[in-house]
Design a protein around this motif. Structure first.
Motif, short mmCIF file in Angstrom:
data_model
loop_
_atom_site.label_atom_id
_atom_site.label_comp_id
_atom_site.label_asym_id
_atom_site.label_seq_id
_atom_site.Cartn_x
_atom_site.Cartn_y
_atom_site.Cartn_z
N ILE A 42 -12.95 14.73 -6.82
CA ILE A 42 -12.40 15.43 -7.99
C ILE A 42 -12.33 14.46 -9.17
O ILE A 42 -12.51 14.85 -10.33
N GLY A 43 -12.13 13.18 -8.86
CA GLY A 43 -12.02 12.16 -9.90
C GLY A 43 -13.31 11.91 -10.66
O GLY A 43 -13.29 11.23 -11.70
N LEU A 44 -14.43 12.46 -10.18
CA LEU A 44 -15.70 12.27 -10.89
C LEU A 44 -15.69 12.89 -12.28
O LEU A 44 -16.50 12.53 -13.13
N ILE A 45 -14.75 13.81 -12.50
CA ILE A 45 -14.64 14.42 -13.83
C ILE A 45 -14.31 13.38 -14.89
O ILE A 45 -14.61 13.56 -16.07
N MET A 46 -13.73 12.25 -14.48
CA MET A 46 -13.39 11.19 -15.43
C MET A 46 -14.62 10.61 -16.11
O MET A 46 -14.53 10.06 -17.21
#
Length: 322
Positions: free
Chosen positions: A50-54
């Motif tokens: 989910i952190g790939l959105i960063m």
């Protein structure tokens, strides 16, 4: 026409489901042992994605994922224009390439040699000694390497001086880092990497060797026509996994912990890898979005290399990982 196709496909689909359910019921105990690994993988490998959105945001810890401003492909553009990224890419591919070319065949050769030892006690001692370095921390290994290669009091340099040559600053000159690093990684991991090939060798039918002996085949002929073909699928599989780490990600290669402990400021031109570049950007310089963008690109490149190496392996040897 469509109804007949659906009707013919449904029993097949139903049959596959029944086979799967029957297999799960039959091996339910094994699946129960597998369940914790699946849960851990989901929690620590998939949910963090989910952190790939960063990578597409100017991320702020205060604003969080939902409120951080959208940045598009800005960080990817910065990555491609960053000279440190290009240097890290060159060093990563070079170091892992050397470890594949030099380091991959050694465990196979070692496993073949170990397999030829008839004395069981000596065989076990040799295996144990070769495995031990794998369990030594990179902190300890790098400390030993630095002590051995120290310019003034290191054992290697004292030996060089005794032979009448000038001392060498192994850990202070860029030209020597790749050689020292690759040698250290191979020494640390080749014994451990040979375990899989040794296990594969035990699966070869011994009757083939007996038949070959009766036919007058020598050791080299047995190796060429029985042993190597017998473990070819394992060699192909391990080669695919090894090639997939060429852009970083460990596997006994130029992993972050190895580079972090072996490198220093004087040899940064040769020791800066992409994993270390992500660490510098994301942790030290707090450029979280940029570090995430680099990590995402590395993951995509590794996945593409994995698919390509798998296809090549299938075409050449007929074996693949999937």
């Amino acid at each position: 026409m469509g109804l007949s196709t659906t009707a013919s496909a449904s029993p097949k689909l139903l049959s596959n489901r029944q086979v799967l359910w029957t297999r799960m019921k039959k091996y339910k105990l094994m699946y129960m042992f597998l369940l914790p690994a699946i849960v851990v993988t989901i929690i620590f490998a998939y949910i963090p994605m989910i952190g790939l959105i960063m990578a597409f945001q100017d991320y702020s810890a205060v604003q969080g994922f939902l409120n951080s401003p959208f940045a598009g492909f800005k960080h990817f553009q910065n990555m491609l224009s960053n000279p440190e990224f290009m240097l890290g890419l060159k060093n990563t591919v070079a170091l892992n390439g050397l470890l594949i070319v030099i380091g991959f065949p050694l465990p196979i050769i070692f496993a073949l040699l170990i397999n030829e030892i008839k004395n069981v006690k000596f065989k076990r001692i040799t295996q144990t000694i070769s495995y031990l370095p794998h369990f030594i921390s990179w902190v300890v290994v790098s400390g030993l390497v630095y002590k051995l290669l120290e310019e003034d009091f290191g054992s290697i340099n004292l030996l060089i001086q005794m032979l009448g040559f000038e001392k060498i600053s192994f850990m202070r000159e860029v030209d020597y880092f790749w050689g020292v690093f690759v040698t250290t990684v191979i020494w640390k991991e080749f014994g451990w990497n040979s375990i899989i090939f040794l296990a594969a060798l035990t699966g070869i039918d011994q009757e083939q060797y007996e038949a070959a002996t009766i036919d007058g085949a020598g050791r080299f002929q047995k190796l060429l026509y029985i042993t190597l073909p017998g473990i070819a699928n394992v060699i192909g599989l391990m080669f695919i996994f090894k090639v997939a780490t060429i852009f970083g990600g460990g596997g006994g290669g130029a992993s972050f912990d190895a580079v972090y402990n072996m490198g220093n400021a004087l040899v940064s031109e040769a020791s800066l890898t992409l994993d270390y570049h992500v660490y510098l950007a994301g942790i030290r310089h707090a450029e979280v979005s940029y570090g995430t963008a680099v990590g995402l690109v590395l993951s995509i490149l590794s996945f593409c290399i994995l698919l390509l190496s798998n296809r090549i392996s299938k075409k050449i040897s007929g074996y693949g990982a999937f």
